[in-house]
Design a protein around this motif. Structure first.
Motif, PDB file in Angstrom:
ATOM      1  N   PHE A 117       0.795  -1.222   0.000  1.00  0.00           N
ATOM      2  CA  PHE A 117       0.000   0.000   0.000  1.00  0.00           C
ATOM      3  C   PHE A 117       0.832   1.279   0.000  1.00  0.00           C
ATOM      4  N   ALA A 118       2.144   1.170   0.141  1.00  0.00           N
ATOM      5  CA  ALA A 118       3.010   2.358   0.203  1.00  0.00           C
ATOM      6  C   ALA A 118       4.369   2.022  -0.389  1.00  0.00           C
ATOM      7  N   ARG A 119       4.742   2.747  -1.440  1.00  0.00           N
ATOM      8  CA  ARG A 119       5.991   2.444  -2.149  1.00  0.00           C
ATOM      9  C   ARG A 119       6.879   3.675  -2.268  1.00  0.00           C
ATOM     10  N   ASP A 172      -4.065   5.199  -0.843  1.00  0.00           N
ATOM     11  CA  ASP A 172      -5.171   6.137  -0.603  1.00  0.00           C
ATOM     12  C   ASP A 172      -4.830   7.058   0.561  1.00  0.00           C
ATOM     13  N   SER A 173      -5.710   8.005   0.815  1.00  0.00           N
ATOM     14  CA  SER A 173      -5.441   9.008   1.846  1.00  0.00           C
ATOM     15  C   SER A 173      -5.427   8.402   3.252  1.00  0.00           C
ATOM     16  N   PHE A 174      -6.176   7.322   3.445  1.00  0.00           N
ATOM     17  CA  PHE A 174      -6.189   6.679   4.764  1.00  0.00           C
ATOM     18  C   PHE A 174      -4.823   6.092   5.109  1.00  0.00           C
ATOM     19  N   VAL A 175      -4.220   5.420   4.131  1.00  0.00           N
ATOM     20  CA  VAL A 175      -2.882   4.852   4.335  1.00  0.00           C
ATOM     21  C   VAL A 175      -1.879   5.971   4.573  1.00  0.00           C
ATOM     22  N   ALA A 176      -1.951   7.021   3.764  1.00  0.00           N
ATOM     23  CA  ALA A 176      -1.034   8.157   3.920  1.00  0.00           C
ATOM     24  C   ALA A 176      -1.153   8.759   5.315  1.00  0.00           C
ATOM     25  N   ASN A 177      -2.368   8.895   5.789  1.00  0.00           N
ATOM     26  CA  ASN A 177      -2.601   9.474   7.103  1.00  0.00           C
ATOM     27  C   ASN A 177      -2.049   8.576   8.212  1.00  0.00           C
ATOM     28  N   PHE A 189       1.429   9.345  10.897  1.00  0.00           N
ATOM     29  CA  PHE A 189       1.519   9.301  12.357  1.00  0.00           C
ATOM     30  C   PHE A 189       2.746   8.538  12.846  1.00  0.00           C
ATOM     31  N   SER A 190       3.306   7.681  11.987  1.00  0.00           N
ATOM     32  CA  SER A 190       4.510   6.917  12.348  1.00  0.00           C
ATOM     33  C   SER A 190       5.761   7.441  11.653  1.00  0.00           C
ATOM     34  N   LYS A 191       5.646   8.617  11.068  1.00  0.00           N
ATOM     35  CA  LYS A 191       6.740   9.185  10.276  1.00  0.00           C
ATOM     36  C   LYS A 191       8.058   9.255  11.046  1.00  0.00           C
ATOM     37  N   ASP A 192       8.038   9.735  12.262  1.00  0.00           N
ATOM     38  CA  ASP A 192       9.276   9.878  13.041  1.00  0.00           C
ATOM     39  C   ASP A 192       9.957   8.537  13.269  1.00  0.00           C
ATOM     40  N   LYS A 193       9.169   7.509  13.540  1.00  0.00           N
ATOM     41  CA  LYS A 193       9.743   6.159  13.737  1.00  0.00           C
ATOM     42  C   LYS A 193      10.337   5.639  12.434  1.00  0.00           C
ATOM     43  N   PHE A 194       9.626   5.854  11.326  1.00  0.00           N
ATOM     44  CA  PHE A 194      10.156   5.427  10.026  1.00  0.00           C
ATOM     45  C   PHE A 194      11.490   6.111   9.743  1.00  0.00           C
ATOM     46  N   PHE A 242       4.068  11.606   2.467  1.00  0.00           N
ATOM     47  CA  PHE A 242       3.221  10.495   2.047  1.00  0.00           C
ATOM     48  C   PHE A 242       2.171  11.048   1.092  1.00  0.00           C
ATOM     49  N   ASP A 243       2.266  10.649  -0.170  1.00  0.00           N
ATOM     50  CA  ASP A 243       1.436  11.226  -1.235  1.00  0.00           C
ATOM     51  C   ASP A 243       0.577  10.131  -1.873  1.00  0.00           C
ATOM     52  N   TYR A 244      -0.722  10.265  -1.780  1.00  0.00           N
ATOM     53  CA  TYR A 244      -1.613   9.270  -2.380  1.00  0.00           C
ATOM     54  C   TYR A 244      -2.020   9.642  -3.804  1.00  0.00           C
ATOM     55  N   LYS A 245      -1.752  10.854  -4.235  1.00  0.00           N
ATOM     56  CA  LYS A 245      -2.177  11.310  -5.557  1.00  0.00           C
ATOM     57  C   LYS A 245      -1.321  10.727  -6.688  1.00  0.00           C
ATOM     58  N   LYS A 246      -0.118  10.267  -6.371  1.00  0.00           N
ATOM     59  CA  LYS A 246       0.779   9.733  -7.401  1.00  0.00           C
ATOM     60  C   LYS A 246       0.754   8.207  -7.461  1.00  0.00           C
ATOM     61  N   TRP A 247      -0.154   7.577  -6.736  1.00  0.00           N
ATOM     62  CA  TRP A 247      -0.204   6.115  -6.654  1.00  0.00           C
ATOM     63  C   TRP A 247      -0.372   5.466  -8.025  1.00  0.00           C
ATOM     64  N   GLU A 248      -1.309   5.938  -8.817  1.00  0.00           N
ATOM     65  CA  GLU A 248      -1.550   5.339 -10.133  1.00  0.00           C
ATOM     66  C   GLU A 248      -0.318   5.456 -11.025  1.00  0.00           C
ATOM     67  N   GLU A 249       0.330   6.600 -10.971  1.00  0.00           N
ATOM     68  CA  GLU A 249       1.552   6.815 -11.757  1.00  0.00           C
ATOM     69  C   GLU A 249       2.616   5.782 -11.403  1.00  0.00           C
ATOM     70  N   LYS A 250       2.815   5.540 -10.121  1.00  0.00           N
ATOM     71  CA  LYS A 250       3.825   4.587  -9.657  1.00  0.00           C
ATOM     72  C   LYS A 250       3.417   3.163 -10.015  1.00  0.00           C
ATOM     73  N   ASN A 251       2.150   2.817  -9.878  1.00  0.00           N
ATOM     74  CA  ASN A 251       1.691   1.476 -10.219  1.00  0.00           C
ATOM     75  C   ASN A 251       1.840   1.194 -11.702  1.00  0.00           C
ATOM     76  N   ASN A 252       1.570   2.172 -12.550  1.00  0.00           N
ATOM     77  CA  ASN A 252       1.754   1.989 -13.995  1.00  0.00           C
ATOM     78  C   ASN A 252       3.225   1.819 -14.337  1.00  0.00           C
ATOM     79  N   GLU A 253       4.096   2.447 -13.583  1.00  0.00           N
ATOM     80  CA  GLU A 253       5.546   2.340 -13.795  1.00  0.00           C
ATOM     81  C   GLU A 253       6.037   0.937 -13.456  1.00  0.00           C
ATOM     82  N   ILE A 254       5.445   0.313 -12.437  1.00  0.00           N
ATOM     83  CA  ILE A 254       5.874  -1.008 -11.985  1.00  0.00           C
ATOM     84  C   ILE A 254       5.434  -2.079 -12.974  1.00  0.00           C
TER      85      ILE A 254
END
Length: 114
Positions: free
Chosen positions: A49-51, A67-72, A76-81, A101-113
């Motif tokens: 869900f996050a690449r 999606d925005s839920f995953v990004a959100n 919240f765990s950004k500092d630990k990451f 964490f950007d959910y708007k570019k997900w389709e672009e990245k999936n098409n690239e893979i």
């Protein structure tokens, strides 16, 4: 006295071209290392869900999310990451300064893979 020939000089364009090639090679290597560290840090479940998307010159890591839920949730765990990523990157000379964490570019990245 030896007469100089114009072919003895390296042109500015050649120097810039060589610097650009070196920069792109170093950036590509940096992206590969950080992408691998992200996969190791995030784990199999999160990777679905996050690449890795990009790393900026000022060491801000961009992760695309499904999606925005995953990004959100990841936000919240950004500092630990960042802490875990920097531990893994310690011997590479790279350091993550921040994460986006950007959910708007997900389709672009999936098409690239694909």
């Amino acid at each position: 006295m030896k007469k100089m020939n114009n072919s003895d000089f390296v042109t500015i364009n050649e120097i810039i071209k060589n610097l650009d090639i070196q920069y792109n090679e170093n950036k590509h290597k940096k992206e590969e290392i950080i992408s691998e560290c992200w996969r190791d840090t995030a784990g199999e479940k999160i990777i679905n869900f996050a690449r890795f998307y990009a790393i900026s010159d000022d060491n801000v890591l961009t992760i695309v999310c499904s999606d925005s839920f995953v990004a959100n949730e990841l936000f919240f765990s950004k500092d630990k990451f960042i802490e875990f990523l920097n531990l893994k990157l310690k011997n590479t000379g790279y350091e993550i300064r921040d994460m986006i964490f950007d959910y708007k570019k997900w389709e672009e990245k999936n098409n690239e893979i694909r």
